[in-house]
Structure formats: C-alpha cells, structure tokens
Design a protein around this motif. Structure first.
Motif, short mmCIF file in Angstrom:
data_model
loop_
_atom_site.label_atom_id
_atom_site.label_comp_id
_atom_site.label_asym_id
_atom_site.label_seq_id
_atom_site.Cartn_x
_atom_site.Cartn_y
_atom_site.Cartn_z
N ASN A 174 23.99 -10.37 7.77
CA ASN A 174 25.33 -10.33 7.19
C ASN A 174 25.83 -8.88 7.07
O ASN A 174 27.00 -8.60 7.31
CB ASN A 174 25.34 -11.01 5.82
CG ASN A 174 25.18 -12.52 5.93
OD1 ASN A 174 25.48 -13.12 6.96
ND2 ASN A 174 24.69 -13.13 4.87
N HIS A 207 26.81 -7.69 10.45
CA HIS A 207 28.11 -8.25 10.80
C HIS A 207 29.23 -7.43 10.17
O HIS A 207 30.24 -7.11 10.82
CB HIS A 207 28.22 -9.71 10.37
CG HIS A 207 29.57 -10.27 10.64
ND1 HIS A 207 30.52 -10.42 9.66
CD2 HIS A 207 30.17 -10.64 11.80
CE1 HIS A 207 31.63 -10.90 10.20
NE2 HIS A 207 31.45 -11.03 11.50
N GLY A 208 29.06 -7.03 8.91
CA GLY A 208 30.07 -6.19 8.26
C GLY A 208 30.24 -4.86 8.97
O GLY A 208 31.36 -4.37 9.13
N GLU A 268 32.29 -5.28 12.04
CA GLU A 268 33.72 -5.36 11.74
C GLU A 268 34.34 -3.97 11.64
O GLU A 268 35.45 -3.74 12.11
CB GLU A 268 33.95 -6.16 10.46
CG GLU A 268 33.68 -7.64 10.62
CD GLU A 268 33.89 -8.44 9.35
OE1 GLU A 268 33.68 -7.89 8.25
OE2 GLU A 268 34.26 -9.62 9.47
N THR A 313 39.70 -1.56 8.07
CA THR A 313 38.81 -2.62 7.61
C THR A 313 39.24 -2.91 6.17
O THR A 313 39.16 -2.04 5.31
CB THR A 313 37.35 -2.16 7.66
OG1 THR A 313 37.01 -1.88 9.02
CG2 THR A 313 36.41 -3.23 7.13
N ARG A 338 38.86 -4.17 2.77
CA ARG A 338 37.83 -4.53 1.78
C ARG A 338 38.41 -5.32 0.61
O ARG A 338 37.69 -5.66 -0.32
CB ARG A 338 37.15 -3.26 1.26
CG ARG A 338 36.41 -2.48 2.31
CD ARG A 338 35.18 -3.22 2.75
NE ARG A 338 34.32 -2.30 3.50
CZ ARG A 338 33.43 -2.70 4.37
NH1 ARG A 338 33.28 -3.98 4.61
NH2 ARG A 338 32.70 -1.83 5.02
N GLU A 366 37.80 -11.03 0.93
CA GLU A 366 36.40 -11.44 0.98
C GLU A 366 36.09 -12.05 2.34
O GLU A 366 36.87 -12.84 2.87
CB GLU A 366 36.11 -12.45 -0.13
CG GLU A 366 34.64 -12.75 -0.28
CD GLU A 366 34.34 -13.63 -1.49
OE1 GLU A 366 33.37 -14.40 -1.42
OE2 GLU A 366 35.09 -13.53 -2.47
N SER A 367 34.95 -11.69 2.90
CA SER A 367 34.53 -12.25 4.19
C SER A 367 34.21 -13.73 4.03
O SER A 367 33.63 -14.13 3.02
CB SER A 367 33.29 -11.52 4.71
OG SER A 367 33.59 -10.18 4.97
N LYS A 405 32.27 -17.25 4.40
CA LYS A 405 30.86 -17.63 4.50
C LYS A 405 30.64 -18.23 5.88
O LYS A 405 31.40 -19.08 6.33
CB LYS A 405 30.48 -18.65 3.42
CG LYS A 405 30.70 -18.15 2.01
CD LYS A 405 29.75 -17.04 1.66
CE LYS A 405 29.92 -16.63 0.21
NZ LYS A 405 29.69 -15.24 -0.02
N THR A 421 27.55 -16.17 12.34
CA THR A 421 27.43 -14.73 12.09
C THR A 421 26.96 -14.01 13.35
O THR A 421 27.50 -12.96 13.72
CB THR A 421 26.44 -14.47 10.94
OG1 THR A 421 26.92 -15.13 9.76
CG2 THR A 421 26.29 -12.98 10.66
N THR A 456 29.27 -11.35 15.39
CA THR A 456 28.79 -9.97 15.51
C THR A 456 28.76 -9.54 16.97
O THR A 456 29.25 -8.46 17.32
CB THR A 456 27.39 -9.83 14.87
OG1 THR A 456 27.47 -10.21 13.49
CG2 THR A 456 26.87 -8.41 14.99
N ASN A 487 32.28 -9.12 18.26
CA ASN A 487 32.87 -7.88 17.74
C ASN A 487 32.40 -6.68 18.55
O ASN A 487 33.19 -5.81 18.92
CB ASN A 487 32.50 -7.66 16.27
CG ASN A 487 33.31 -8.51 15.32
OD1 ASN A 487 34.31 -9.10 15.68
ND2 ASN A 487 32.85 -8.57 14.07
#
Length: 196
Positions: A83, A86-87, A90, A101, A103, A106-107, A109, A115, A119, A122
């Motif tokens: 996770n 993945h962030g 992004e 980006t 913030r 909220e990403s 679920k 995921t 990823t 991206n």
C-alpha cells in the motif's frame, strides 16, 4: 451432486483463466526495450521501468499468508508495504503528469490484486510520460494538503518516491522469503527478464 461438482470445476477454471488474463495484461513482466537515445527523460523512464520490473516480480504469486506476514518488530506487513509503494507510485505518476498529489482525499480501499495492478499501471504511465519529456524541471513534486500546497524540484522525486519504492520492493522480496515464498529464482534484474 454432479451439478455441484461441475459448477465448482467451472468456477475454478474461470478463476484460473481470469488470473492468467490479469498476469498477461500487467506491465513489467519483462523490462521494456531500451530507448534509442539517452536523454534526461529516457534515463528517468528507465529507472521507473527498473522499479516496475522489480515490483512485478516481488509481488508475483503472493498469497494471503505472505501478505499478512510481518517481521515481528512492529514493522509493516507485506500488504502495508505494498500500500505504501502504491502511494509512492501515485506521487511518481502525478509528477509525470505535472499535477499535485492530493493528500486531502483518502485513497480508496483496494484488494491486493487491485493495488498491484494500479501500482504497475502508474509506473508504466509515468515511464511513458517521462520518456517523452524535454525538461524534467517541469515535473515538480507537488503535495496538496489541507493547509496548502508544497512544491519540490524533480530531484526530490529521484531520491524520494522513486528510490524509496525500490527500497520497499527489496523489503517485500526479503519478507516473502522469510514467509516461505521466495521470488522466482529465474528473475534477472540485470537483463530485465527471466533467465531461460
């Protein structure tokens, strides 16, 4: 009873087919061909491709047993590490798109499969965009937060999200080995493909 068994076999077959289709459509099972020219953009794109290849194989074939594995020292589980990666992906792709980006949002679920796919996609998008850029200074890292925006030069993308994601992909490799499911021994990161 026969109908139940036939239905069960059909569902298992469809599940296997769906997994195979997903594997075939995800980028980075092999690293892409090298660009013809060395430019700042193609070099960064290749760095992202190297990350994508490592991530693909670090995450290939993980089970719930490995995803929930933690080293036992209050460290992240593999799932939590994925996770986080993945962030980071992004941030990388948003820099490539020249957008912040956010913030403040909220990403969503996502499952492990979602995921992993997001990823890899991206990273592929970022690589494609960076490869065609003429000026990396246009690709700042911008964070939008409730108290405003902060902007950092592209240099921070290299030593920040890109290298951090490589670091964490390596952690996943070590953690999955400790959990009893090492990566495919044929992975050759130097050549960017599986050994024959």
């Amino acid at each position: 009873m026969k109908l139940f068994i036939a239905t069960l076999i059909m569902l298992i077959s469809l599940s296997v087919q769906a997994q195979n289709i997903m594997k075939e459509t995800l980028p980075y099972a092999t690293i892409p061909e090298t660009p013809e020219n060395y430019t700042p953009g193609t070099v960064v794109a290749r760095m992202v491709d190297g990350l994508g290849f490592r991530y693909y194989w670090a995450t290939e074939g993980l089970t719930d047993n490995e995803l929930d594995y933690a080293p036992g020292n209050d460290g992240r589980t593999i799932r939590q590490t994925l996770n986080h990666i993945h962030g980071l992906s992004e941030v990388i792709v948003n820099s490539a798109k020249k957008q912040p980006t956010d913030r403040t949002v909220e990403s969503p679920k996502m499952t492990y499969e979602e995921t992993r796919k997001a990823t890899l996609e991206n990273l592929k998008t970022a690589s494609t965009l960076f490869a065609s850029t003429e000026n990396l200074s246009e690709h700042s890292v911008i964070f939008k937060r409730a108290n405003g925006e902060s902007e950092f030069p592209f240099w921070n993308n290299i030593n920040g999200p890109i290298e951090d994601a490589v670091w964490h992909a390596g952690q996943v490799v070590v953690l999955r080995r400790s959990a009893g499911n090492p990566i495919n021994p044929k992975v050759n990161v130097f050549l960017g493909k599986l050994n024959e």
